[in-house]
Design a protein around this motif. Structure first.
Motif, PDB file in Angstrom:
ATOM      1  N   PRO A   1       0.814  -1.219   0.000  1.00  0.00           N
ATOM      2  CA  PRO A   1       0.000   0.000   0.000  1.00  0.00           C
ATOM      3  C   PRO A   1       0.848   1.270   0.000  1.00  0.00           C
ATOM      4  N   SER A   2       2.163   1.134  -0.120  1.00  0.00           N
ATOM      5  CA  SER A   2       3.056   2.278  -0.005  1.00  0.00           C
ATOM      6  C   SER A   2       2.874   3.249  -1.177  1.00  0.00           C
ATOM      7  N   PRO A   3       2.891   4.557  -0.896  1.00  0.00           N
ATOM      8  CA  PRO A   3       2.811   5.540  -1.984  1.00  0.00           C
ATOM      9  C   PRO A   3       4.074   5.596  -2.836  1.00  0.00           C
ATOM     10  N   ILE A   4       5.119   4.864  -2.450  1.00  0.00           N
ATOM     11  CA  ILE A   4       6.342   4.887  -3.253  1.00  0.00           C
ATOM     12  C   ILE A   4       6.092   4.403  -4.674  1.00  0.00           C
ATOM     13  N   TRP A   5       5.040   3.601  -4.858  1.00  0.00           N
ATOM     14  CA  TRP A   5       4.747   3.081  -6.191  1.00  0.00           C
ATOM     15  C   TRP A   5       4.185   4.145  -7.123  1.00  0.00           C
ATOM     16  N   ILE A   6       3.868   5.314  -6.590  1.00  0.00           N
ATOM     17  CA  ILE A   6       3.508   6.429  -7.473  1.00  0.00           C
ATOM     18  C   ILE A   6       4.730   6.895  -8.256  1.00  0.00           C
ATOM     19  N   ILE A   7       5.883   6.926  -7.589  1.00  0.00           N
ATOM     20  CA  ILE A   7       7.078   7.513  -8.205  1.00  0.00           C
ATOM     21  C   ILE A   7       8.144   6.495  -8.586  1.00  0.00           C
ATOM     22  N   LEU A   8       8.065   5.257  -8.058  1.00  0.00           N
ATOM     23  CA  LEU A   8       9.120   4.284  -8.340  1.00  0.00           C
ATOM     24  C   LEU A   8       9.305   4.027  -9.839  1.00  0.00           C
ATOM     25  N   PRO A   9       8.236   3.832 -10.633  1.00  0.00           N
ATOM     26  CA  PRO A   9       8.463   3.625 -12.076  1.00  0.00           C
ATOM     27  C   PRO A   9       9.172   4.801 -12.741  1.00  0.00           C
ATOM     28  N   THR A  10       8.884   6.024 -12.260  1.00  0.00           N
ATOM     29  CA  THR A  10       9.521   7.217 -12.822  1.00  0.00           C
ATOM     30  C   THR A  10      11.007   7.248 -12.479  1.00  0.00           C
ATOM     31  N   ILE A  11      11.322   6.952 -11.228  1.00  0.00           N
ATOM     32  CA  ILE A  11      12.724   6.940 -10.805  1.00  0.00           C
ATOM     33  C   ILE A  11      13.503   5.887 -11.576  1.00  0.00           C
ATOM     34  N   GLU A  12      12.929   4.691 -11.717  1.00  0.00           N
ATOM     35  CA  GLU A  12      13.597   3.629 -12.462  1.00  0.00           C
ATOM     36  C   GLU A  12      13.824   4.048 -13.916  1.00  0.00           C
ATOM     37  N   GLY A  13      12.769   4.566 -14.554  1.00  0.00           N
ATOM     38  CA  GLY A  13      12.895   4.949 -15.956  1.00  0.00           C
ATOM     39  C   GLY A  13      13.917   6.049 -16.167  1.00  0.00           C
ATOM     40  N   ALA A  14      13.921   7.057 -15.286  1.00  0.00           N
ATOM     41  CA  ALA A  14      14.856   8.173 -15.435  1.00  0.00           C
ATOM     42  C   ALA A  14      16.298   7.696 -15.297  1.00  0.00           C
ATOM     43  N   PHE A  15      16.564   6.878 -14.277  1.00  0.00           N
ATOM     44  CA  PHE A  15      17.949   6.427 -14.116  1.00  0.00           C
ATOM     45  C   PHE A  15      18.356   5.456 -15.209  1.00  0.00           C
ATOM     46  N   PHE A  16      17.516   4.460 -15.485  1.00  0.00           N
ATOM     47  CA  PHE A  16      17.909   3.473 -16.490  1.00  0.00           C
ATOM     48  C   PHE A  16      18.078   4.108 -17.861  1.00  0.00           C
ATOM     49  N   GLY A  17      17.264   5.115 -18.177  1.00  0.00           N
ATOM     50  CA  GLY A  17      17.455   5.820 -19.437  1.00  0.00           C
ATOM     51  C   GLY A  17      18.828   6.478 -19.498  1.00  0.00           C
ATOM     52  N   ALA A  18      19.204   7.176 -18.411  1.00  0.00           N
ATOM     53  CA  ALA A  18      20.529   7.815 -18.365  1.00  0.00           C
ATOM     54  C   ALA A  18      21.638   6.775 -18.432  1.00  0.00           C
ATOM     55  N   PHE A  19      21.455   5.667 -17.729  1.00  0.00           N
ATOM     56  CA  PHE A  19      22.471   4.609 -17.721  1.00  0.00           C
ATOM     57  C   PHE A  19      22.664   4.004 -19.108  1.00  0.00           C
ATOM     58  N   ILE A  20      21.559   3.731 -19.802  1.00  0.00           N
ATOM     59  CA  ILE A  20      21.649   3.146 -21.143  1.00  0.00           C
ATOM     60  C   ILE A  20      22.364   4.099 -22.100  1.00  0.00           C
ATOM     61  N   ALA A  21      21.981   5.376 -22.065  1.00  0.00           N
ATOM     62  CA  ALA A  21      22.610   6.351 -22.957  1.00  0.00           C
ATOM     63  C   ALA A  21      24.093   6.495 -22.632  1.00  0.00           C
ATOM     64  N   TYR A  22      24.427   6.530 -21.341  1.00  0.00           N
ATOM     65  CA  TYR A  22      25.826   6.690 -20.933  1.00  0.00           C
ATOM     66  C   TYR A  22      26.647   5.478 -21.333  1.00  0.00           C
ATOM     67  N   TYR A  23      26.208   4.304 -20.954  1.00  0.00           N
ATOM     68  CA  TYR A  23      26.998   3.102 -21.225  1.00  0.00           C
ATOM     69  C   TYR A  23      27.067   2.812 -22.723  1.00  0.00           C
ATOM     70  N   GLY A  24      25.942   3.021 -23.406  1.00  0.00           N
ATOM     71  CA  GLY A  24      25.923   2.724 -24.835  1.00  0.00           C
ATOM     72  C   GLY A  24      26.734   3.698 -25.671  1.00  0.00           C
ATOM     73  N   GLY A  25      26.871   4.964 -25.194  1.00  0.00           N
ATOM     74  CA  GLY A  25      27.517   5.972 -26.021  1.00  0.00           C
ATOM     75  C   GLY A  25      28.866   6.448 -25.559  1.00  0.00           C
ATOM     76  N   SER A  26      29.306   6.028 -24.374  1.00  0.00           N
ATOM     77  CA  SER A  26      30.550   6.583 -23.829  1.00  0.00           C
ATOM     78  C   SER A  26      31.765   5.698 -24.046  1.00  0.00           C
ATOM     79  N   PHE A  27      31.571   4.463 -24.505  1.00  0.00           N
ATOM     80  CA  PHE A  27      32.679   3.519 -24.584  1.00  0.00           C
ATOM     81  C   PHE A  27      32.672   2.797 -25.932  1.00  0.00           C
ATOM     82  N   GLN A  28      33.839   2.274 -26.295  1.00  0.00           N
ATOM     83  CA  GLN A  28      33.975   1.539 -27.545  1.00  0.00           C
ATOM     84  C   GLN A  28      33.555   0.078 -27.409  1.00  0.00           C
ATOM     85  N   HIS A  29      33.529  -0.439 -26.183  1.00  0.00           N
ATOM     86  CA  HIS A  29      33.117  -1.821 -25.915  1.00  0.00           C
ATOM     87  C   HIS A  29      33.971  -2.818 -26.711  1.00  0.00           C
ATOM     88  N   ALA A  30      35.151  -3.039 -26.195  1.00  0.00           N
ATOM     89  CA  ALA A  30      36.112  -3.921 -26.841  1.00  0.00           C
ATOM     90  C   ALA A  30      35.515  -5.296 -27.097  1.00  0.00           C
TER      91      ALA A  30
END
Length: 377
Positions: A246-275
């Protein structure tokens, strides 16, 4: 050749797929039977590991990555929507149908309610009733239905996509006030998952804000890991303070996850050559087979954990259990490879081409939409 066939796999994004699959596998391996073999109490003191202890967040990573990939593939292109749906169906449905068939046979031999199972397949088009994690494909299908509208907004300005996030937050707030909980729609439906798809799209268009910004990426990663550590410490998915939460955290948890994972994907995918070394290629291959891992692991992950606990050693201590989760996850990869060869790879290039570069002749089917404009990132 069409654009879609010319694309080569992005090693970095396959690494992220592998991570998401391991998150989900770890979650089920560690806690599958109400905190067995690893109890829910507490969180690992090495705080980033809370993301594995609460590995259900791997689903959010998958969905954010899906939004990022569609933004990347469709950027600046004309899209035949009906052909797009056809292409996605030929990619996803063969393995899904095979899993549902196997599950039906299993249900029959264990004396399950076959009528109820068949009913769940019908309702699974709308509700999250498909078995073995396939409920998330229902959510993704619902996202596809909104995709033309989202691409229209993106063509005007990617910033307009924040409107969809604000609407989703408002809807979850209303549902929480009205029902006293928003857990079910936030976790199991597009009401919560829309944020993650949209943040994936936004991450692609604004990727220049995070690529090679190592200090910023580190700060965001630390903040997210601390947040998830505290979330895990306070009870997490099952014990905040109960299930369904019943926690109200579920109002914002999907937003927090999406915001961070979006930044993480863009950073990891675009910042390195991936040997392309042995380790990198091995992890990328796991990512390549992640769809098969995701749909099939339910049949073995619980048996693996129970077998190790009963016959090998006590894995109720979190760190011991996590090591065994990694061992068993790797052991599953050869089976996933066979599944990929049989039920995924043969269907990848079937279906109609659905995108062309702007200015090229359009496909013949109706339902054309314009993809998002070229990013300056």
């Amino acid at each position: 050749m069409t654009e879609i066939k010319e694309r080569t796999r992005d090693v970095g994004l396959d690494h992220i797929r592998a991570l998401a699959a391991f998150m989900v596998f770890s979650w089920h391996f560690l806690h599958y039977a109400n905190g067995y073999p690893v109890p829910f109490e507490g969180a690992p003191s090495i705080f980033p590991l809370a993301l594995l202890d609460e590995g259900h967040t791997g689903v959010a990573l998958f969905m954010t990555l899906s939004g990022y990939l569609f933004a990347k593939i469709l950027d600046g292109r004309s899209v035949n929507y009906l052909a797009f749906l056809s292409r996605r169906a030929t990619r996803l449905l063969p393995l899904l149908f095979m899993m549902l068939l196997v599950e039906g046979v299993r249900q029959y031999f264990v004396g399950g309610a076959m009528l109820g199972y068949l009913r769940s397949l019908v309702t699974g088009v709308i509700e999250p009733t498909l078995p073995n994690g396939a409920w998330s494909l229902t959510v993704e299908f619902h996202f596809y239905l909104l995709l033309p509208f989202l691409l229209f907004l993106c063509r005007k300005s990617p910033a307009l996509l924040f409107t969809a996030i604000f609407l989703a937050l408002g809807l979850r707030t209303f549902l929480f006030i009205y029902n006293g909980t928003v857990f079910w729609p936030a976790y199991w439906t597009l009401v919560g998952r829309l944020d993650q798809f949209v943040f994936g799209i936004l991450a692609y268009h604004y990727r220049s804000m995070i690529i090679r910004k190592h200090v910023l990426a580190l700060a965001l990663g630390m903040a997210f890991c601390v947040f998830y550590y505290l979330y895990d410490r306070m009870g997490g998915f099952y014990r905040m303070p109960q299930y369904p939460s019943p926690s109200p955290i579920w109002i914002i948890l999907p937003t927090i996850e999406g915001a961070f994972f979006g930044a993480f994907i863009a950073y990891y995918g675009g910042s390195f050559q991936h040997a392309r070394g042995l380790l990198s290629d091995s992890i990328a291959r796991i990512g390549k087979y992640s769809y098969s891992i995701y749909l099939w692991h339910f049949y073995v992950v619980f048996l693996m954990a129970d077998y190790v606990q009963r016959n090998v050693m006590d894995i109720s201590y979190y760190y011991t259990g996590q090591v065994w989760a990694l061992i068993c996850f790797i052991a599953l990869v050869p089976f996933a490879y066979v599944s990929y060869l049989l039920f995924e790879k043969p269907f990848m290039n079937l279906g109609l081409s659905y995108s062309t570069k702007a200015g090229q002749p359009q496909p013949s089917l109706v339902g054309l939409i314009k993809a998002g404009r070229n990013s300056s990132g």
